[in-house]
Motif scaffolding. Sequence first.
Motif, PDB file in Angstrom:
ATOM      1  N   ALA A  17       0.811  -1.222   0.000  1.00  0.00           N
ATOM      2  CA  ALA A  17       0.000   0.000   0.000  1.00  0.00           C
ATOM      3  C   ALA A  17       0.845   1.273   0.000  1.00  0.00           C
ATOM      4  CB  ALA A  17      -0.993  -0.010   1.161  1.00  0.00           C
ATOM      5  N   PRO A  18       1.829   1.405   0.890  1.00  0.00           N
ATOM      6  CA  PRO A  18       2.632   2.637   0.835  1.00  0.00           C
ATOM      7  C   PRO A  18       3.404   2.794  -0.475  1.00  0.00           C
ATOM      8  CG  PRO A  18       2.929   1.526   2.937  1.00  0.00           C
ATOM      9  CD  PRO A  18       2.175   0.583   2.051  1.00  0.00           C
ATOM     10  N   ALA A  19       3.895   1.695  -1.024  1.00  0.00           N
ATOM     11  CA  ALA A  19       4.623   1.771  -2.300  1.00  0.00           C
ATOM     12  C   ALA A  19       3.699   2.257  -3.410  1.00  0.00           C
ATOM     13  CB  ALA A  19       5.228   0.412  -2.654  1.00  0.00           C
ATOM     14  N   MET A  20       2.508   1.711  -3.488  1.00  0.00           N
ATOM     15  CA  MET A  20       1.558   2.092  -4.529  1.00  0.00           C
ATOM     16  C   MET A  20       1.082   3.534  -4.338  1.00  0.00           C
ATOM     17  SD  MET A  20      -0.469  -1.528  -4.737  1.00  0.00           S
ATOM     18  CE  MET A  20      -1.590  -1.079  -6.042  1.00  0.00           C
ATOM     19  N   GLU A  21       0.796   3.907  -3.107  1.00  0.00           N
ATOM     20  CA  GLU A  21       0.335   5.271  -2.837  1.00  0.00           C
ATOM     21  C   GLU A  21       1.422   6.295  -3.150  1.00  0.00           C
ATOM     22  OE1 GLU A  21      -0.830   4.801   1.229  1.00  0.00           O
ATOM     23  OE2 GLU A  21      -2.763   3.912   0.703  1.00  0.00           O
ATOM     24  N   ALA A  22       2.668   5.961  -2.851  1.00  0.00           N
ATOM     25  CA  ALA A  22       3.775   6.875  -3.130  1.00  0.00           C
ATOM     26  C   ALA A  22       3.958   7.083  -4.631  1.00  0.00           C
ATOM     27  CB  ALA A  22       5.059   6.351  -2.493  1.00  0.00           C
ATOM     28  N   VAL A  23       3.812   6.021  -5.414  1.00  0.00           N
ATOM     29  CA  VAL A  23       3.930   6.148  -6.867  1.00  0.00           C
ATOM     30  C   VAL A  23       2.814   7.026  -7.417  1.00  0.00           C
ATOM     31  CG1 VAL A  23       3.736   4.883  -9.048  1.00  0.00           C
ATOM     32  CG2 VAL A  23       5.253   4.045  -7.262  1.00  0.00           C
ATOM     33  N   THR A  24       1.599   6.805  -6.952  1.00  0.00           N
ATOM     34  CA  THR A  24       0.470   7.626  -7.399  1.00  0.00           C
ATOM     35  C   THR A  24       0.694   9.087  -7.028  1.00  0.00           C
ATOM     36  OG1 THR A  24      -1.061   5.770  -7.252  1.00  0.00           O
ATOM     37  CG2 THR A  24      -2.026   7.972  -7.188  1.00  0.00           C
ATOM     38  N   TYR A  25       1.129   9.323  -5.812  1.00  0.00           N
ATOM     39  CA  TYR A  25       1.410  10.691  -5.379  1.00  0.00           C
ATOM     40  C   TYR A  25       2.465  11.327  -6.293  1.00  0.00           C
ATOM     41  CZ  TYR A  25       3.165  14.578  -2.621  1.00  0.00           C
ATOM     42  OH  TYR A  25       3.557  15.827  -2.216  1.00  0.00           O
ATOM     43  N   ALA A  26       3.545  10.597  -6.546  1.00  0.00           N
ATOM     44  CA  ALA A  26       4.647  11.142  -7.347  1.00  0.00           C
ATOM     45  C   ALA A  26       4.187  11.537  -8.743  1.00  0.00           C
ATOM     46  CB  ALA A  26       5.796  10.135  -7.412  1.00  0.00           C
ATOM     47  N   ILE A  27       3.484  10.665  -9.450  1.00  0.00           N
ATOM     48  CA  ILE A  27       3.108  10.995 -10.831  1.00  0.00           C
ATOM     49  C   ILE A  27       2.115  12.152 -10.869  1.00  0.00           C
ATOM     50  CG2 ILE A  27       1.302   9.218 -11.079  1.00  0.00           C
ATOM     51  CD1 ILE A  27       3.744  10.548 -13.808  1.00  0.00           C
ATOM     52  N   GLU A  28       1.197  12.191  -9.932  1.00  0.00           N
ATOM     53  CA  GLU A  28       0.232  13.297  -9.916  1.00  0.00           C
ATOM     54  C   GLU A  28       0.924  14.630  -9.642  1.00  0.00           C
ATOM     55  OE1 GLU A  28      -2.802  13.059 -11.005  1.00  0.00           O
ATOM     56  OE2 GLU A  28      -2.656  10.884 -11.210  1.00  0.00           O
ATOM     57  N   GLU A  29       1.869  14.646  -8.713  1.00  0.00           N
ATOM     58  CA  GLU A  29       2.585  15.886  -8.397  1.00  0.00           C
ATOM     59  C   GLU A  29       3.516  16.297  -9.536  1.00  0.00           C
ATOM     60  OE1 GLU A  29       2.021  17.981  -5.687  1.00  0.00           O
ATOM     61  OE2 GLU A  29       0.298  16.630  -5.630  1.00  0.00           O
ATOM     62  N   ILE A  30       4.132  15.327 -10.195  1.00  0.00           N
ATOM     63  CA  ILE A  30       4.987  15.644 -11.339  1.00  0.00           C
ATOM     64  C   ILE A  30       4.175  16.345 -12.420  1.00  0.00           C
ATOM     65  CG2 ILE A  30       6.271  14.607 -13.258  1.00  0.00           C
ATOM     66  CD1 ILE A  30       7.153  12.441 -11.117  1.00  0.00           C
ATOM     67  N   LYS A  31       3.032  15.788 -12.756  1.00  0.00           N
ATOM     68  CA  LYS A  31       2.174  16.384 -13.795  1.00  0.00           C
ATOM     69  C   LYS A  31       1.740  17.799 -13.408  1.00  0.00           C
ATOM     70  CE  LYS A  31       1.512  13.189 -16.942  1.00  0.00           C
ATOM     71  NZ  LYS A  31       1.750  13.459 -18.352  1.00  0.00           N
ATOM     72  N   ARG A  32       1.519  18.013 -12.114  1.00  0.00           N
ATOM     73  CA  ARG A  32       0.998  19.287 -11.637  1.00  0.00           C
ATOM     74  C   ARG A  32       2.077  20.360 -11.475  1.00  0.00           C
ATOM     75  NH1 ARG A  32      -0.214  21.769  -6.927  1.00  0.00           N
ATOM     76  NH2 ARG A  32       0.702  20.212  -5.559  1.00  0.00           N
ATOM     77  N   ARG A  33       3.306  19.955 -11.080  1.00  0.00           N
ATOM     78  CA  ARG A  33       4.277  20.944 -10.616  1.00  0.00           C
ATOM     79  C   ARG A  33       5.572  21.064 -11.403  1.00  0.00           C
ATOM     80  NH1 ARG A  33       4.616  18.726  -4.577  1.00  0.00           N
ATOM     81  NH2 ARG A  33       6.739  19.454  -4.808  1.00  0.00           N
ATOM     82  N   VAL A  34       5.963  20.058 -12.124  1.00  0.00           N
ATOM     83  CA  VAL A  34       7.312  20.053 -12.703  1.00  0.00           C
ATOM     84  C   VAL A  34       7.314  20.728 -14.087  1.00  0.00           C
ATOM     85  CG1 VAL A  34       9.249  18.595 -13.405  1.00  0.00           C
ATOM     86  CG2 VAL A  34       7.904  17.994 -11.377  1.00  0.00           C
ATOM     87  N   PRO A  35       8.254  21.661 -14.312  1.00  0.00           N
ATOM     88  CA  PRO A  35       8.304  22.373 -15.588  1.00  0.00           C
ATOM     89  C   PRO A  35       8.908  21.521 -16.713  1.00  0.00           C
ATOM     90  CG  PRO A  35      10.061  23.149 -14.172  1.00  0.00           C
ATOM     91  CD  PRO A  35       9.248  22.179 -13.363  1.00  0.00           C
ATOM     92  N   ILE A  36       8.110  20.558 -17.145  1.00  0.00           N
ATOM     93  CA  ILE A  36       8.435  19.717 -18.291  1.00  0.00           C
ATOM     94  C   ILE A  36       7.281  19.885 -19.271  1.00  0.00           C
ATOM     95  CG2 ILE A  36       8.762  17.362 -19.145  1.00  0.00           C
ATOM     96  CD1 ILE A  36      10.007  16.679 -16.423  1.00  0.00           C
TER      97      ILE A  36
END
Length: 143
Positions: free
Chosen positions: A102-121
């Motif tokens: 659960a923590p591994a899966m939740e962390a991956v979901t968090y990471a991709i959502e934040e990347i899409k929202r915040r990273v200047p790519i």
Amino acid sequence: MMTARLVTDIIDPALLIAAVSAPDKGAVSVFLGTVREMNAGRAVARLKYSAYAEMAQAELHRILREAAQQFGVSSAVLEHRLGDLEIGDVSIGIAISHEHRAPAMEAVTYAIEEIKRRVPIWKEEEYADGSREWVDPTRLPAA
């Protein structure tokens, strides 16, 4: 180990998994973003990613640190590809391990959502008809 990289070479999922695997980890969660042939009803021929590299790199590291704090993970690797990509290429790979799934899966979901929202790519799509368009990563595709 928390590693985030902008890369121009092919992303190898097996290397991402190997980087976070360890005897004390019972789960490795992986996300691979790939170039798809259709977006918003338009045939995609290829795409190009560009970034404000220094800021993007810093933000990717910040997101992994946040995931570590929020979900208790200590092993994560993230690679985001820049440059020209073809249909089927991996554009982003994230692997995160933890003792439990659960923590591994939740962390991956968090990471991709934040990347899409915040990273200047930025992504520029080239369509089959030869036209090009910059795509807003925070915009959901039309249903």
